[in-house]
Motif scaffolding. Structure first.
Motif, PDB file in Angstrom:
ATOM      1  N   LEU A   1     -49.745 -11.404   0.459  1.00 41.14           N
ATOM      2  CA  LEU A   1     -49.518 -12.517  -0.480  1.00 41.14           C
ATOM      3  C   LEU A   1     -48.126 -13.140  -0.318  1.00 41.14           C
ATOM      4  O   LEU A   1     -47.972 -14.368  -0.319  1.00 41.14           O
ATOM      5  CB  LEU A   1     -49.689 -11.957  -1.907  1.00 41.14           C
ATOM      6  N   ALA A   2     -47.101 -12.297  -0.165  1.00 42.90           N
ATOM      7  CA  ALA A   2     -45.732 -12.820  -0.052  1.00 42.90           C
ATOM      8  C   ALA A   2     -45.589 -13.646   1.232  1.00 42.90           C
ATOM      9  O   ALA A   2     -44.920 -14.686   1.240  1.00 42.90           O
ATOM     10  CB  ALA A   2     -44.732 -11.670  -0.072  1.00 42.90           C
ATOM     11  N   ASP A   3     -46.244 -13.204   2.318  1.00 36.32           N
ATOM     12  CA  ASP A   3     -46.188 -13.974   3.568  1.00 36.32           C
ATOM     13  C   ASP A   3     -46.880 -15.326   3.398  1.00 36.32           C
ATOM     14  O   ASP A   3     -46.406 -16.344   3.901  1.00 36.32           O
ATOM     15  CB  ASP A   3     -46.869 -13.193   4.704  1.00 36.32           C
ATOM     16  N   LEU A   4     -48.013 -15.302   2.710  1.00 30.37           N
ATOM     17  CA  LEU A   4     -48.751 -16.559   2.502  1.00 30.37           C
ATOM     18  C   LEU A   4     -47.858 -17.564   1.745  1.00 30.37           C
ATOM     19  O   LEU A   4     -47.803 -18.750   2.097  1.00 30.37           O
ATOM     20  CB  LEU A   4     -50.040 -16.237   1.750  1.00 30.37           C
ATOM     21  N   PHE A   5     -47.131 -17.066   0.751  1.00 23.41           N
ATOM     22  CA  PHE A   5     -46.248 -17.972  -0.006  1.00 23.41           C
ATOM     23  C   PHE A   5     -45.068 -18.432   0.832  1.00 23.41           C
ATOM     24  O   PHE A   5     -44.694 -19.604   0.808  1.00 23.41           O
ATOM     25  CB  PHE A   5     -45.800 -17.311  -1.326  1.00 23.41           C
ATOM     26  N   LEU A   6     -44.497 -17.502   1.601  1.00 24.00           N
ATOM     27  CA  LEU A   6     -43.357 -17.906   2.435  1.00 24.00           C
ATOM     28  C   LEU A   6     -43.799 -18.930   3.479  1.00 24.00           C
ATOM     29  O   LEU A   6     -43.110 -19.934   3.703  1.00 24.00           O
ATOM     30  CB  LEU A   6     -42.741 -16.670   3.112  1.00 24.00           C
ATOM     31  N   MET A   7     -44.938 -18.701   4.104  1.00 27.17           N
ATOM     32  CA  MET A   7     -45.441 -19.639   5.119  1.00 27.17           C
ATOM     33  C   MET A   7     -45.595 -21.044   4.531  1.00 27.17           C
ATOM     34  O   MET A   7     -45.226 -22.036   5.164  1.00 27.17           O
ATOM     35  CB  MET A   7     -46.789 -19.155   5.663  1.00 27.17           C
ATOM     36  N   SER A   8     -46.157 -21.120   3.331  1.00 26.75           N
ATOM     37  CA  SER A   8     -46.367 -22.459   2.740  1.00 26.75           C
ATOM     38  C   SER A   8     -45.024 -23.124   2.460  1.00 26.75           C
ATOM     39  O   SER A   8     -44.904 -24.352   2.553  1.00 26.75           O
ATOM     40  CB  SER A   8     -47.228 -22.372   1.481  1.00 26.75           C
ATOM     41  N   CYS A   9     -44.006 -22.319   2.134  1.00 24.38           N
ATOM     42  CA  CYS A   9     -42.668 -22.902   1.898  1.00 24.38           C
ATOM     43  C   CYS A   9     -42.006 -23.282   3.225  1.00 24.38           C
ATOM     44  O   CYS A   9     -41.253 -24.260   3.276  1.00 24.38           O
ATOM     45  CB  CYS A   9     -41.800 -21.927   1.108  1.00 24.38           C
ATOM     46  N   ILE A  10     -42.273 -22.539   4.286  1.00 23.13           N
ATOM     47  CA  ILE A  10     -41.696 -22.918   5.597  1.00 23.13           C
ATOM     48  C   ILE A  10     -42.321 -24.238   6.065  1.00 23.13           C
ATOM     49  O   ILE A  10     -41.620 -25.128   6.560  1.00 23.13           O
ATOM     50  CB  ILE A  10     -41.904 -21.788   6.645  1.00 23.13           C
ATOM     51  N   ASP A  11     -43.636 -24.381   5.898  1.00 24.64           N
ATOM     52  CA  ASP A  11     -44.278 -25.663   6.260  1.00 24.64           C
ATOM     53  C   ASP A  11     -43.623 -26.817   5.498  1.00 24.64           C
ATOM     54  O   ASP A  11     -43.357 -27.879   6.054  1.00 24.64           O
ATOM     55  CB  ASP A  11     -45.774 -25.636   5.898  1.00 24.64           C
ATOM     56  N   TRP A  12     -43.406 -26.574   4.218  1.00 26.09           N
ATOM     57  CA  TRP A  12     -42.815 -27.582   3.335  1.00 26.09           C
ATOM     58  C   TRP A  12     -41.373 -27.877   3.795  1.00 26.09           C
ATOM     59  O   TRP A  12     -40.966 -29.037   3.912  1.00 26.09           O
ATOM     60  CB  TRP A  12     -42.831 -27.010   1.922  1.00 26.09           C
ATOM     61  N   ALA A  13     -40.618 -26.821   4.075  1.00 24.67           N
ATOM     62  CA  ALA A  13     -39.223 -26.977   4.515  1.00 24.67           C
ATOM     63  C   ALA A  13     -39.163 -27.768   5.827  1.00 24.67           C
ATOM     64  O   ALA A  13     -38.295 -28.629   6.009  1.00 24.67           O
ATOM     65  CB  ALA A  13     -38.590 -25.601   4.704  1.00 24.67           C
TER      66      ALA A  13
END
Ligand code: GSH
Length: 215
Positions: free
Chosen positions: A164-176
């Motif tokens: 779950l934490a990776d899924l959230f980080l990935m979505s923030c990296i895409d956004w960043a």
């Protein structure tokens, strides 16, 4: 085939991407209602009956109705577990996952990236402020550094499996990446590795159809 039990509302944003990706990882059968923010679709009487907040994403699973991308993803993962996604069993692993999810959601999503969105892309609603956008970018970079440092010594944020934490980080990296936020090199490598997951690409196509030729 009968109607799937799970329905997921929302498309087009990093928040709506998360439940779609989680559902794809878990192999859940679901119906997708691709409504977007600020299209009027979250303001219809029917949708407001479901979600008074008038926001996406939203999920219905039988009698269970949920908003909030983190709550939704955790619920789906716990209700429909799959070997593809870490399901922490012990108190320590649960607490570490919670710690990273709160940090990513609180510091990267809400306090930095969404603030950039409010005073950049959505400045016609919330007011334009270059100072706020730049300060939020610097704040995001500081906290992506922290995550990057942790990931120098590991492949995934918690335990030794995608979660779950990776899924959230990935979505923030895409956004960043979309907002030209500077990231440590190893976060680019982390992103490239996890982006190879077939479920990630399927969810990307569902959530951002315009980027993929509308299919
Ligand atoms: N904390 C919520 C945020 C949800 C949210 O703000 N969604 C935005 C799109 S990213 C939305 O639906 N906005 C519609 C509107 O404000 O009209 C979550 O993570 O699900």
């Amino acid at each position: 085939m009968d109607t799937p039990r799970v329905t997921i509302w929302g498309t087009g944003t990093p928040r709506s991407f998360r439940p779609l990706w989680m559902a794809e990882e878990l192999g859940i059968r679901y119906q997708h209602k691709p409504i977007g923010p600020r299209t009027g679709e979250t303001q219809t009487p029917e949708y407001q009956q479901l979600n008074r907040k008038q926001k996406i994403p939203f999920v219905q699973d039988g009698d269970v109705k949920l908003s909030e991308s983190l709550a939704i993803c955790r619920y789906l993962r716990d209700k429909y577990p799959s070997e593809q996604v870490l399901k922490p069993q012990d108190l320590f692993t649960k607490a570490k996952e919670d710690e990273w999810c709160c940090y990513i959601y609180g510091e990267l999503d809400e306090t930095s990236l969404y603030v950039m969105r409010r005073h950049g892309d959505l400045s016609m609603i919330y007011g334009e402020s270059e100072t706020t956008v730049n300060a939020s970018r610097a704040y995001a970079e500081k906290h992506f550094e922290v995550v990057g440092q942790l990931l120098e010594a590991r492949t995934y944020l918690v335990s030794d499996q995608f979660g779950l934490a990776d899924l959230f980080l990935m979505s923030c990296i895409d956004w960043a990446n979309a907002y030209q936020v500077g990231l440590p090199d190893n976060l680019h490598n982390y992103h490239a590795h996890i982006a190879e997951r077939p479920a990630y690409m399927r969810a990307m196509k569902l959530n951002y159809p315009d980027l993929f030729g509308g299919d």
